[in-house]
Design an enzyme around this catalytic site. Sequence first.
Site, PDB file in Angstrom:
ATOM      1  N   THR A  54       0.873  -0.869   0.072  1.00 39.29           N
ATOM      2  CA  THR A  54      -0.117  -0.200  -0.034  1.00 39.29           C
ATOM      3  C   THR A  54       0.763   1.517  -0.079  1.00 39.29           C
ATOM      4  OG1 THR A  54      -0.151  -0.207   2.197  1.00 39.29           O
ATOM      5  CG2 THR A  54      -1.954  -0.824   0.968  1.00 39.29           C
ATOM      6  N   SER A 108      -7.935  11.765  -3.971  1.00 40.37           N
ATOM      7  CA  SER A 108      -7.040  10.704  -4.233  1.00 40.37           C
ATOM      8  C   SER A 108      -7.430   9.625  -5.181  1.00 40.37           C
ATOM      9  CB  SER A 108      -6.292  10.081  -2.951  1.00 40.37           C
ATOM     10  OG  SER A 108      -7.404   9.430  -2.243  1.00 40.37           O
TER      11      SER A 108
END
Lengths: 425, 425
Positions: B208, B425
């Site tokens: 991630t 995002s």
Amino acid sequence: MKKISQHLSDSSIKEEKNMDIIKGGVTAAKGFEAAAAAAGIKYKDRTDMALVYSQAPCEAAGTFTQNVVKAAPVKWDQKVVKSGSKVQAVIVNSGIANACTGAEGYGYCEDTAVAAAEALGISGDGVVIGSTGVIGKQIPIEKLTAGIKVLAEKKNDSLENGTQAARAIMTTDTFEKELAVTLKVGGKTVTIGGMAKGSGMIHPNMCTMLAFITTDADITKEALQKALSGDVDDTYNMISVDGDTSTNDTVLLLANGLAGNPQIRYGSEDYKAFAEALHVVNEYLAKKIAGDGEGATALFEVKAVGCESTEQARLLAKSIVCSNLTKTAIAGHDANWGRILCAMGYSGAQFDPEKVDLFFESRAGKIQIIENGTAVDYSEAEATKILSEPEVTATADVKLGSSSATAWGCDLTHGYIEINADYRS
Amino acid sequence: MKKISQHLSDSSIKEEKNMDIIKGGVTAAKGFEAAAAAAGIKYKDRTDMALVYSQAPCEAAGTFTQNVVKAAPVKWDQKVVKSGSKVQAVIVNSGIANACTGAEGYGYCEDTAVAAAEALGISGDGVVIGSTGVIGKQIPIEKLTAGIKVLAEKKNDSLENGTQAARAIMTTDTFEKELAVTLKVGGKTVTIGGMAKGSGMIHPNMCTMLAFITTDADITKEALQKALSGDVDDTYNMISVDGDTSTNDTVLLLANGLAGNPQIRYGSEDYKAFAEALHVVNEYLAKKIAGDGEGATALFEVKAVGCESTEQARLLAKSIVCSNLTKTAIAGHDANWGRILCAMGYSGAQFDPEKVDLFFESRAGKIQIIENGTAVDYSEAEATKILSEPEVTATADVKLGSSSATAWGCDLTHGYIEINADYRS
């Protein structure tokens, strides 16, 4: 009669055929009484104990937290419900969770039941207990038993007392949550009413809150438990405020039979009507809990449609509603569909990202954001307008089948941090 | 030589036998060059593109997001790594994720590789791509290819250029993250250096984040991939900022062989030494990412010990570190051990809550909070003092076996909400 409730519109309450929404909560059904008391268990200037009492012994059904760490009252209630004892009283305190308290804590459950039985003149086997609040602290049992005496004196069957009980079980909730409905069973009016509290520690993995539902229906214990168990996966288990599953989650459903209807058995037409009406109460309370999450300013509803299975739909809907990034986007009224696709992607469900359609909807309108996995040419201004309403729905269509599921959560705001950095739960 | 880094102390870096920590990042190893450029892809006043270039073709290993929704560059890199092509350049942009962009987005990966190959005079099969930023927007390919030309002109092997590259890949990170180490292999000095970015969307389910590790080791492709794959579960997969698994997570490890060491093969003593040194780099970068979570003011380390298996230990440690309620408690310097036990309880791991011991530790001292599932008589003032440090460790002992795991996260603060309510995002 429609109950006009706080903060969120009630437009979504479905009025089923053969069903009416009426005023009230746990005292709406025949023979149920309630009371609230300020026992000073944690709070100084508010009520923190509630009683729900039935004039006649009740069949009892319950669903409980799946957390390995179970509070003492959860263990107590599981034992009572499993034993088949008839239940006549629920004692709730909202100051101390009585979780991680060992044998001493479980002993206070026994003391609570004994004190309630004595004050109410009923059997100790017929007392169930709900609690919420600080984990790890022991119950100040003298305060609790003193509170029980006050509750026993003050109890009555007024709607006002039901509302007071709904208020007394709140912790960081900002308004009480209650609803009642009626339906006809064999010519008789059957009432189902309930109250719930939520706010902190709300997560799908079982209810993660307290809900107490009462009904005067005459119904078998089997049918009662099946109606409840069959519904929690679509209601309380589909809400999330912060992804944490509490040690104290409890939903109790009590039926005293005073409506005088022909007894409802599992699988009958009457059972289906009862289960539908119960669903309306559960869904309403679940949505109110979701919309009143700590610091929340908006109810966030997520529908996963076009799914291959209900399980797939639940995974997708819950993953979206639990995502901190999605929730902060909703707080910012930002059509941040990338975060929604991302949350679908790590949900554990398999699907083709390049087939997904996504829509946002609220009272301000409906807008398509994604078609086949990529953005359509939508207006950001219109999307922001739609996302600025107090109830917002996102619908994701994965175009694989006909199953669907709905989950409810809230936006993630500064208020959540403020409440949780200081509140010792 | 110890690198003195930002915000968090480096006391935890272990200096393994036969290993030294040196200055630098991706350009520390022989033959690696780097550059940063301000291509204006999203940001106006900062660099947003980075190049890592190797003078000699490299064996390449990679681990990628497990999200079903994979960004185009992730698909591209998976293809390159799987094909066995030698890699010579990494092109990164930090403005646009190039996720959910369909065939058009994938086409821009091809364009990127072609442009980089031309500018650098290498094969297009040898270009891998990293990206992070807005989901759903297409790459402005002219700006990107213009940026590649600047990168190709500016590249050199200075440590300063490595640091500039580490800065250019940041999004909401507050400081660049890089480390380099050396070890001896067959009398030759082998260097491993890396850079990473994290902050938003950090979750255990794969890295991630973006991390790029370079080494001049001569090592087989098999050994390189196994060393990386075997380590991510203990490092990048054990960090969490907000529970969201990104569409773009990528860890790439490039080895150009210029150290001239006897080739490292899987399973050998040299392999073990290499894997240990790589672990130091990975753990350091992972901890820096966790401690620099959006809005974070503290690094929160959680150790689950006394476990029956590593899997159980990972479940417990990650569940605690991912809990919003635990994280807000850390932000409030509150020894809220109930929330920690609660998070363990819903982790999916089985254990006996009445056996658990819990400790808090930081530079300010160590304190036991729970013994056998209930609170000991500890000083709240001392606990608060310990929890007020910028690095806090919670250790939970379930007393079932000898396995353990460590997870890293951060506190949850107002800053997180501020960043995410607005950042697309």
